[in-house]
Design a protein around this motif. Structure first.
Motif, PDB file in Angstrom:
ATOM      1  N   ALA A 116       0.815  -1.425   0.091  1.00 21.88           N
ATOM      2  CA  ALA A 116       0.046  -0.020   0.077  1.00 21.88           C
ATOM      3  C   ALA A 116       0.881   1.268  -0.075  1.00 21.88           C
ATOM      4  CB  ALA A 116      -1.012   0.099   1.203  1.00 21.88           C
ATOM      5  N   VAL A 117       2.031   1.186   0.735  1.00 21.44           N
ATOM      6  CA  VAL A 117       2.767   2.523   0.922  1.00 21.44           C
ATOM      7  C   VAL A 117       3.296   2.777  -0.637  1.00 21.44           C
ATOM      8  CG1 VAL A 117       3.424   2.275   3.167  1.00 21.44           C
ATOM      9  CG2 VAL A 117       4.848   1.315   1.434  1.00 21.44           C
ATOM     10  N   GLN A 118       3.438   1.887  -1.441  1.00 24.25           N
ATOM     11  CA  GLN A 118       3.957   2.282  -2.829  1.00 24.25           C
ATOM     12  C   GLN A 118       2.790   2.906  -3.814  1.00 24.25           C
ATOM     13  OE1 GLN A 118       6.703  -0.989  -4.527  1.00 24.25           O
ATOM     14  NE2 GLN A 118       6.110  -1.985  -2.466  1.00 24.25           N
ATOM     15  N   VAL A 119       1.617   2.911  -3.329  1.00 28.04           N
ATOM     16  CA  VAL A 119       0.710   3.378  -4.069  1.00 28.04           C
ATOM     17  C   VAL A 119       0.092   4.505  -3.278  1.00 28.04           C
ATOM     18  CG1 VAL A 119       0.268   1.694  -5.490  1.00 28.04           C
ATOM     19  CG2 VAL A 119      -1.228   1.994  -3.600  1.00 28.04           C
ATOM     20  N   LEU A 120       0.689   5.113  -2.285  1.00 27.10           N
ATOM     21  CA  LEU A 120       0.036   5.942  -1.249  1.00 27.10           C
ATOM     22  C   LEU A 120       0.729   7.423  -1.646  1.00 27.10           C
ATOM     23  CD1 LEU A 120      -1.736   6.320   1.278  1.00 27.10           C
ATOM     24  CD2 LEU A 120       0.399   6.201   2.730  1.00 27.10           C
TER      25      LEU A 120
END
Length: 679
Positions: A116-120
């Motif tokens: 998720a942090v990579q698309v946040l």
């Protein structure tokens, strides 16, 4: 939860999409097109949910993007999400499927956060709702044992996230929402007392490559500097340039109150360079434990002449009076003496200054190796008609010195208006003995200055236990410097010196829960600093802005003098709300590691050197250092020590893996620099 929705929003792990439908009903129409709702279910498996098809059609009609067969742990490689950036990602009631298995569910959370942090977006939020007790935080009541939870904060920390908020999840707030998916079936589950955990990105705690000295440029010279001091100098540069920082606010407020409480002319020396005599080094409070070589931090002159090898140019921290750094071919290492101000003494001038000071100390939660210290030099009269009556001189000295201590207390009391704190003096008397000793000058303790909780109802002069009484904090002291020449020349004045720790004072006034936040570079903390004078009109006055704020709130009343305004602020008509600055990390992770070793029989063990090595490696992330055990082996005569190190960061991401790597590096550096034998 919908109040937290901003920008592009991604919902993952939807069951029958009833939550997405309920949430969309609460949003303005234009926000619906920014929402993407996804589910792991395929077009075939989704049919087991009775209302899924209806809910999907409803969402599409309102402009919501609906995607099936979307794995929440593969968002960064899924063609439908990998090229997007979302400001909000919502995952309600994640579960690995089947019967409850903590390890599988922790892995699910860990893998989801990592993806998720990579698309946040950089300032985006991840909201994860968990059933009662699953999260493992103190917000769960009753709180489960750590091993019996999903350890959501720790799983998030592995991906650079901190928990910033927790809000209750009430299923009744969502009209058509029905929980589904119990044991991967179209069955509901209990959502009572569920909690939504809000996570945000934060800077990670870094593991250095080592703890060797850092090359820095000052003026025309290059010096070797301890890694911890180097990092502090960079932070000092940032604090010195941020005049909304609580340290500067408190100093300015004290200066205002000071001018109201003295007839002396006040000479404001202002902010001092960290390289001045005033600020470079300070004697240890227990010099017996340390050699001269280890007692103070030094900047060692380097033989390097190529500035390309230097990491940072800190010359902007030097002022024009620091000529010895720019010109002299010497190491920077001077005694810090708050009882010395440049220039001749003057009985009519009260001088005041502040700046960063290095003070060797052990490691604990509220101990700081570097702090901002304010120093006052307050000249006081001892009478000009004492003659040769030594007892009269002593009496006048004691009286005037104690008067200054109580004036300082009064100023601090005014600054504590509408807070839970009060100011207390201990040892508030002076006994002058051997006043005509051979020493040319003598320094007498006048009083220690404490800030304590009003609810404790301690009487003035109470002896404060610094190790046990956490509600009582020493913030400064008053000392009287008496020069024997004062008697010989029958001088009519002496100087009382008062030192105040501005970091501890600011923490009390502004309700800052952790002193280490004073050094924070987190934008959330800095944003709170900039909002301090917006708390309330009176609080704004009391802390910094003087008369203006009170007068603006009382336009129909006569204008008040600066000194009268502090009394106005005490009245119930002008009560202000408390404003606390808390760590952006709601429940920061805490990790404990033990370290055992044999001392070097040929070298005395230096506790402060041990602490310095720990700081050089881990910075301020080690908040506790406890000696668990020590014993001497009868046969070999070797002495063993076992210490417990507690790791925690108030404003950065600290994962277990990072704490373990820091602990391993500390062991190696201590072995190398202290010549000990690891166990």
């Amino acid at each position: 939860m919908e109040k937290l929705i901003k920008g592009n929003t991604l919902l993952v792990g939807e069951g029958d999409f009833s939550f997405a439908v309920s949430m969309v009903e609460k949003l303005p129409g234009k926000k619906c097109t920014c929402i993407t709702a996804t589910s792991l279910e395929t077009s075939e498996s989704i049919q087991k949910h009775q209302y899924a098809a209806k809910n999907i059609d409803s969402l599409k009609e309102k402009g919501v993007t609906v995607r099936l067969d979307t794995d929440a742990t593969q968002l960064h490689i899924n063609p439908l999400t990998r090229d997007e950036k979302f400001s909000s990602i919502i995952f309600n009631f994640p579960h690995a499927g089947g019967k409850s298995n903590h390890k599988k569910n922790r892995k699910l959370l860990n893998d989801f956060f990592a993806s998720a942090v990579q698309v946040l977006e950089g300032e985006g939020q991840i909201k994860m709702t968990l059933c009662k007790g699953q999260g493992g935080t103190p917000a769960d009541q009753p709180m489960r044992a750590w091993h019996d939870s999903w350890q959501v904060v720790s799983m998030a920390a592995n991906s650079g996230l901190i928990l910033t908020n927790i809000v209750p999840f009430n299923a009744d707030d969502y009209r058509v929402y029905t929980s589904t998916g119990f044991r991967s079936l179209d069955k509901g589950f209990n959502t009572e007392n569920a909690l939504t955990h809000v996570f945000e990105m934060a800077k990670p705690v870094k593991v250095p490559g080592g703890a060797d000295e850092v090359k820095i440029k000052l003026g025309n010279n290059i010096f070797l500097c301890q890694p911890y001091i180097y990092r502090k100098l960079l932070q000092i540069r940032s604090i010195n340039s941020n005049m909304s920082h609580p340290i500067h606010r408190v100093y300015r407020r004290f200066l205002k109150c000071l001018t109201c409480n003295t007839t002396n002319k006040v000479e404001n020396r202002g902010l001092q360079s960290p390289f001045k005599e005033y600020a470079t080094r300070v004697p240890s409070c227990d010099a017996g434990l340390m050699s001269d070589e280890d007692s103070y931090y030094k900047l060692i002159k380097s033989d390097v002449t190529d500035f390309k090898e230097v990491g940072d140019d800190l010359s902007d921290l030097i002022d024009e009076t620091d000529n010895e750094i720019i010109k002299d071919d010497k190491d920077v290492s001077k005694d810090w003496n708050p009882l010395v101000f440049a220039g001749p003494d003057d009985p009519e001038i009260l001088r005041i200054k502040y700046g960063p000071v290095y003070k060797p100390c052990d490691i604990s939660l509220n101990q700081s190796l570097v702090s901002y210290i304010m120093t006052l030099a307050w000249p006081v009269s001892i009478g000009s008609d004492n003659g040769d009556d030594l007892e009269l001189v002593k009496e006048n000295l004691a009286k005037t010195a104690n008067e200054v201590a109580h004036k300082v207390k009064h100023i601090l009391d005014d600054m504590m208006v509408n807070t839970r704190w009060k100011v207390d003096l201990t040892n508030g008397h002076v006994e002058f003995i051997q006043i005509l000793s051979e020493d040319l000058e003598k320094v007498f303790d006048v009083a220690d200055i404490y800030i304590c909780d009003k609810t404790l109802n301690l009487s003035e002069g109470t002896v404060h236990n610094k190790s046990k009484d956490q509600e009582s904090v020493k913030v400064g002291d008053c000392k009287l410097k008496f020069v024997r020449d004062n008697l010989v020349s029958k001088s009519s004045f002496v100087t009382v010196f008062c030192t105040i720790d501005l970091c501890k004072l600011a923490c009390s006034i502004y309700s800052i829960e952790n002193e280490k936040l004073m050094w924070s570079e987190d934008t959330r903390v800095l944003g709170m600093f900039s909002q301090l004078d917006l708390v309330s009109p009176v609080h704004s006055f009391v802390l910094e802005n003087g008369l203006q704020a009170v007068n603006e709130s009382t336009q129909s009343e006569p204008k008040l003098s600066e000194c009268e305004a502090a009394d106005v602020a005490r009245s119930s008509k002008f009560q202000c709300k408390d404003f606390g600055i808390k760590s952006p990390s709601l429940y920061p992770m805490t990790f404990i590691h033990d370290m055992s070793f044999w001392e070097n029989k040929n070298l005395p063990f230096c506790m402060f050197k041990y602490c310095d090595i720990i700081r050089d490696v881990a910075g301020d992330c080690v908040i506790g250092l406890e000696l668990l055990d020590t014993y001497t082996e009868l046969v070999s005569g070797k002495t063993s020590r076992c210490y417990r190190l507690t790791f925690q960061s108030a404003d950065k991401v600290l994962s277990y893996d990072t704490s373990w790597r820091l602990q391993s590096l500390i062991r190696l550096e201590v072995e190398k620099k202290m010549k000990i034998e690891l166990r």
